[in-house]
Design an enzyme around this catalytic site. Structure first.
Site, PDB file in Angstrom:
ATOM      1  N   GLU A 115       0.849  -1.193   0.000  1.00 28.57           N
ATOM      2  CA  GLU A 115       0.000   0.000   0.000  1.00 28.57           C
ATOM      3  C   GLU A 115       0.882   1.239   0.000  1.00 28.57           C
ATOM      4  O   GLU A 115       1.816   1.339   0.793  1.00 28.57           O
ATOM      5  CB  GLU A 115      -0.921  -0.008   1.230  1.00 28.57           C
ATOM      6  CG  GLU A 115      -1.704   1.270   1.470  1.00 28.57           C
ATOM      7  CD  GLU A 115      -2.573   1.688   0.294  1.00 28.57           C
ATOM      8  OE1 GLU A 115      -2.412   2.831  -0.176  1.00 28.57           O
ATOM      9  OE2 GLU A 115      -3.405   0.864  -0.159  1.00 28.57           O
TER      10      GLU A 115
ATOM     11  N   CYS B 120     -22.981 -11.896   5.391  1.00 30.23           N
ATOM     12  CA  CYS B 120     -23.143 -13.336   5.477  1.00 30.23           C
ATOM     13  C   CYS B 120     -23.604 -13.841   4.114  1.00 30.23           C
ATOM     14  O   CYS B 120     -24.676 -13.465   3.652  1.00 30.23           O
ATOM     15  CB  CYS B 120     -24.193 -13.623   6.548  1.00 30.23           C
ATOM     16  SG  CYS B 120     -24.585 -15.327   6.818  1.00 30.23           S
TER      17      CYS B 120
END
Length: 556
Positions: A197, A411
């Site tokens: 990064e 989920c």
């Protein structure tokens, strides 16, 4: 000239609790969620209205943002607010079961659907880049993609390493709003990871939110941390400060081959999403407003270097995959003719799930109380008792995922489960188990809501990769079904000209009317994904359609 999209005085946090600011929970949900998108715990650059993904915004400018909130506060139960690329443009009389908000972001006529034309309109204040969940007000921080990334890495472990990722490591780039999910997903799946990064503040943010374990400033330091973890039998994630093209090429030069290679830099946006080699972050940001063509050329040249390194590492034995940021396309345009020799993650690992309508189902507790999420976690386990993989995910999520902004959970569930989960949550609101309503949404990366030939619809069996009728039908059906807000976007994930996609959000406010809407929308929405894949000839989808009783007239 003052930038109407930057206001350093803004510090936004969504309201909590069960007291209404708006006239109903349906509008209150939108009111809270647009603010939650711009919470400093959630957004990448909230004072510039940027939520994630380069320049993915929640509203076009601060005047538009304020007017959206003002309009939501007065919106009646039989009215619908229209939002055009982050600007509230109209309120029209509809009916109580119609969406309260309809959103269209970043859509361009195909001939003009490119970054150059978009940037012209953006500078004139006529458009906004909505990414996927930024402009549709259902971003929940990096958790929003953690499970999808975890499922992908889990599949990588099964396909390539016999289900044993221990002692192996992944090389990647990017720790932004989406890429920031990678380190946690990797260690959850049993891999170590080095994530490159260029912006140190992003590494520090992922450390703070426990998405990454360690920070390194040199490649040697990062490699040493991973090796130590291997010797101790543990998985560790490292945020390495550097330029992805530099680091990937350096590993090739040293003859070091990771076990898995991917990338989640914001390569889809060559101006705002990818630091060219040899540039400082300050130079890069300074030139973004005045030298877009220069940055684009330099960034794409560097992307080509990175993709060539990825191809070499693939040849040396690394399991190499594109993670949907369009870096292969950018490299191809820069002369890397074999850029697509490594596959995208959807056709390689995720499509069987899409065939059953399984995708990133998410919900948010408008109360602001984490206990509401923990109670819904338990309800999911009760209703889906025979899925140990899902239960393990929920346990890991509770233990390891820090909430950002309003408490939320993601989920992956499909056609057979979404409606009954939504209606169960609604019943929990009705009987007082939860302190306030729940808002349910999903990523636009889902089975029936996106056309993206370099990502979600890459290598479709029937060659229909670029057919974008499907997300349009998805948006229309969710509107007809009574979703609380519906969005239709262009360019998310892979950039202008490469995708069209739709989003849906629906509120569980405890009413009988909500239960009926939930039953329709949360069946129809994943049902369009099964339909789309069955139409393309996937046997898993055909069987799912039959088992779940979908009425598909052309199904033989």
């Amino acid at each position: 000239m003052t930038d109407p999209r930057f206001d350093p005085s803004r510090h936004i946090r969504a309201p909590r609790g069960n007291q209404l600011t708006c006239k109903s929970w349906l509008t209150e949900a939108a009111y809270r969620m647009i603010q939650n998108n711009l919470d400093a715990e959630v957004a990448e650059h909230p004072q510039s209205l940027v939520v994630y993904g380069g320049i993915g915004r929640a509203a076009r400018n601060w005047e538009c943002y304020d007017k959206i909130l003002e309009t939501l506060r007065r919106l009646e139960d039989d009215e619908t607010l229209l939002v055009q690329s982050g600007k509230p443009v109209g309120v029209f009389k509809t009916h109580e079961n119609a969406p309260r908000v309809l959103i269209a972001n970043s859509n361009l006529v195909p001939h003009w659907a490119n970054w150059e034309h978009f940037n012209e309109l953006d500078k004139k204040g006529l458009m906004m880049y909505g990414q996927m969940t930024a402009g549709s007000w259902i971003y929940i921080g990096s958790q929003g993609i953690v499970q999808g990334t975890y499922e992908t890495f889990f599949a990588v472990a099964n396909q390539h390493f016999g289900g044993k990722p221990q002692g192996r490591w992944i090389l990647t780039g990017g720790l932004g709003g989406m890429g920031g999910a990678q380190p946690l997903a990797a260690t959850m799946a049993g891999f170590s990871m080095i994530a490159v990064e260029c912006d140190e503040t992003r590494i520090d943010f992922r450390l703070k939110t426990r998405y990454v374990d360690r920070k390194a400033t040199t490649l040697d330091e990062a490699l040493a941390i991973v090796e130590d973890a291997k010797q101790s039998g543990k998985a560790v994630s490292v945020g390495l400060l550097g330029n992805a093209a530099d680091v990937f090429a350096e590993l090739v030069a040293r003859g070091i081959t990771p076990d898995v290679v991917t990338d989640q830099t914001s390569a889809h946006d060559p101006v705002h999403g990818y630091l060219p080699q040899g540039w400082t972050v300050a130079q890069w940001r300074d030139k973004q407003k005045t030298a877009a063509a220069e940055i684009t050329a330099a960034a794409k040249k560097s992307m080509a270097v990175q993709v060539r390194a990825m191809l070499t590492l693939q040849q040396r034995g690394a399991a190499t995959l594109d993670y949907g940021n369009n870096i292969r396309q950018m490299a191809l345009e820069e002369g890397v003719e074999n850029a697509f020799d490594f596959p995208g993650f959807v056709p390689a690992y995720v499509r069987p799930l899409f065939c059953e309508g399984i995708g990133p189902f998410r919900w948010v507790a408008l109360s602001g109380d984490p206990e509401d999420i923990y109670k819904t976690d338990q309800k999911v386990k009760e209703l889906i008792p025979d899925d140990p993989h899902l239960h393990n995910w929920l346990d890991m999520a509770k233990e390891r995922i820090a909430f950002q902004g309003l408490p939320a959970r993601i989920c992956w569930v499909g056609l057979k489960d979404r409606a009954r989960l939504g209606q169960a949550f609604n019943e929990m609101v009705k009987n007082g188990e939860l302190k306030a309503p729940i808002v349910i949404g999903r990523d636009h990366l889902d089975s029936g809501s996106v056309a993206s030939p370099n990502r979600e619809t890459e290598s479709m069996r029937d060659g229909s990769d670029a057919v974008s009728d499907w997300p349009l039908l998805n948006a229309l059906l969710n509107t007809a079904g009574g979703a609380t807000w519906v969005s239709l976007h262009h360019g998310g994930g892979v950039g202008m000209g490469f995708s069209q996609h739709s989003g849906v959000v629906i509120v569980c406010d405890g009413t009988d009317a909500a239960s009926e809407r939930l039953g329709r929308v949360l069946r129809n929405d994943p049902g369009t994904g099964v339909m789309r894949h069955a139409d393309a000839g996937y046997d898993i989808a055909v069987n799912c359609a039959r088992e779940q009783g979908l009425d598909l007239p052309m199904l033989k």
